[in-house]
Design an enzyme around this catalytic site. Sequence first.
Site, PDB file in Angstrom:
ATOM      1  N   ARG A 159      41.089 -19.852  10.888  1.00 30.83           N
ATOM      2  CA  ARG A 159      40.269 -18.390  10.782  1.00 30.83           C
ATOM      3  C   ARG A 159      41.187 -17.452  11.309  1.00 30.83           C
ATOM      4  NH1 ARG A 159      34.075 -17.605  12.051  1.00 30.83           N
ATOM      5  NH2 ARG A 159      33.846 -18.682   9.925  1.00 30.83           N
ATOM      6  N   HIS A 191      36.263 -15.841   2.257  1.00 23.73           N
ATOM      7  CA  HIS A 191      35.705 -17.126   3.079  1.00 23.73           C
ATOM      8  C   HIS A 191      35.290 -18.165   2.152  1.00 23.73           C
ATOM      9  CE1 HIS A 191      33.719 -19.015   6.213  1.00 23.73           C
ATOM     10  NE2 HIS A 191      32.723 -18.374   6.595  1.00 23.73           N
ATOM     11  N   GLN A 219      32.529 -20.794   2.580  1.00 24.35           N
ATOM     12  CA  GLN A 219      31.084 -20.581   2.636  1.00 24.35           C
ATOM     13  C   GLN A 219      30.787 -20.438   1.296  1.00 24.35           C
ATOM     14  OE1 GLN A 219      29.102 -19.882   5.796  1.00 24.35           O
ATOM     15  NE2 GLN A 219      27.602 -20.049   3.973  1.00 24.35           N
ATOM     16  N   ASP A 243      25.171 -10.214   4.064  1.00 24.35           N
ATOM     17  CA  ASP A 243      25.873 -10.584   5.305  1.00 24.35           C
ATOM     18  C   ASP A 243      25.805  -9.519   6.341  1.00 24.35           C
ATOM     19  OD1 ASP A 243      27.875 -11.782   7.052  1.00 24.35           O
ATOM     20  OD2 ASP A 243      29.620 -11.444   5.677  1.00 24.35           O
ATOM     21  N   CYS A 302      25.178 -16.306   5.169  1.00 25.16           N
ATOM     22  CA  CYS A 302      26.203 -17.224   5.401  1.00 25.16           C
ATOM     23  C   CYS A 302      25.999 -17.461   7.017  1.00 25.16           C
ATOM     24  CB  CYS A 302      27.807 -16.571   5.274  1.00 25.16           C
ATOM     25  SG  CYS A 302      27.964 -15.068   6.182  1.00 25.16           S
ATOM     26  N   ARG A 323      27.665 -26.400   4.568  1.00 18.88           N
ATOM     27  CA  ARG A 323      29.235 -26.600   4.938  1.00 18.88           C
ATOM     28  C   ARG A 323      30.011 -27.597   5.184  1.00 18.88           C
ATOM     29  NH1 ARG A 323      31.012 -21.426   7.213  1.00 18.88           N
ATOM     30  NH2 ARG A 323      32.808 -22.458   7.094  1.00 18.88           N
TER      31      ARG A 323
HETATM   32  N1  NVA Z   1      31.440 -11.230   7.191  1.00 19.30           N
HETATM   33  C1  NVA Z   1      31.430 -12.050   8.368  1.00 19.30           C
HETATM   34  C2  NVA Z   1      31.178 -13.438   7.993  1.00 19.30           C
HETATM   35  C3  NVA Z   1      31.030 -14.313   9.465  1.00 19.30           C
HETATM   36  C4  NVA Z   1      30.696 -15.824   8.658  1.00 19.30           C
HETATM   37  C5  NVA Z   1      32.643 -11.813   9.115  1.00 19.30           C
HETATM   38  O1  NVA Z   1      33.711 -11.659   8.561  1.00 19.30           O
HETATM   39  O2  NVA Z   1      32.247 -11.836  10.226  1.00 19.30           O
HETATM   40  N1   CP Z   2      29.143 -18.676   8.316  1.00 19.03           N
HETATM   41  C1   CP Z   2      30.131 -18.727   9.131  1.00 19.03           C
HETATM   42  O1   CP Z   2      31.234 -18.892   8.955  1.00 19.03           O
HETATM   43  O2   CP Z   2      29.766 -18.981  10.568  1.00 19.03           O
HETATM   44  P1   CP Z   2      30.662 -19.103  11.635  1.00 19.03           P
HETATM   45  O3   CP Z   2      31.182 -17.925  12.212  1.00 19.03           O
HETATM   46  O4   CP Z   2      29.655 -19.535  13.016  1.00 19.03           O
HETATM   47  O5   CP Z   2      31.686 -20.225  11.652  1.00 19.03           O
END
Ligand code: NVA
Ligand code: CP
Length: 320
Positions: free
Chosen positions: A109, A136, A139, A235, A275, A303
């Site tokens: 990540r 992502h 997800q 989101d 998500c 997930r």
């Molecule tokens: N769009 C959000 C998703 C978090 C799971 C982010 O990138 O922070």
């Molecule tokens: N939806 C998701 O990826 O959640 P986290 O940021 O908690 O991993």
Amino acid sequence: MKPGYSLMKHYLQFKDFRAEEYAYVFERARVIKQRFKNYEKYQPLVDRTLAMIFEKASTRTRVSFEAGMYQMGGSVVHLTTGDSQLGRAEPIEDSARVISRMVDIVMIRTFEQTKIECFAAHSRVPVINGLTNEFHPCQILADLFTYLEHRAPVNARGFEMDSLKGKVVAWVGDGNNMANTWLQAAEILGFTVHVSTPGGYEVDPAVAGIRDTGCYKVFADPREACRGAHLVTTDVWTSMGYEAENEARLKAFADWCVDADMMALAQPDALFMHCLPAHRGEEVAAEVIDGPQSVVWDEAENRMHVQKALMEYLLLGRIG
Ligand code: NVA
Ligand code: CP
């Protein structure tokens, strides 16, 4: 070289797999989930190690990958920017060369997609995108599995994948990593995304990496995007890494809150997904996320099941 490596694949964005690979992975996820629910041990990844690299915060991604890998008999190494040399400017290429000599699969990540691409290019083992600024895919894998579980019949080969064809997914909110990944999924699996974002936060098809702009339609009014939709999703207004824009975003996104009026314009049996983490009263009203059309808890749980199927596929190829 361990078995399977000659067929090495990465999962860096949704379009890395073809439609028939998705049908396979969803069917494996269905079987793996059933076994988990029946307390049946299933450990195809004994002696395999997953390295998880987090440069941004996480709850779901960490727990789902870590629990999933242990359940499959493997083990996990957890690294963050702060507690590894990644935060002290060791080149990504060198980190990839070293880490991938010691583990069997890597989940990352991070910020720019180019970072994960660079890591993958220097990795001996499969690399999975656990979220970047642009995408992502894990997800959306879970979201589609959740949709199929709720809406698709199961035939001899698994979910009836045609159940997705011609369906409308309403995307209300930021043109972000989730939105881009939905567009890729629509192009591959044959549905349409109705996208409504505030001005200045639109999706960019070049960033989303889609060939065919016919897989989505843009709506200035989020209510129009929801009209007739089979699935409504949103989101956070401010994704990780964009916190400096928070104040401006709070103003710009004020009309992009999925509320009961928007859901009423969608199909009567439309599902709601998010998500997570969610901000009730910002991108979604509490009555929607906590209401009867919401499947966010299934979505979060899934997930783990889809990622177990994904790791099995990347490490062992097709079973049977
Ligand atoms: N769009 C959000 C998703 C978090 C799971 C982010 O990138 O922070
Ligand atoms: N939806 C998701 O990826 O959640 P986290 O940021 O908690 O991993």
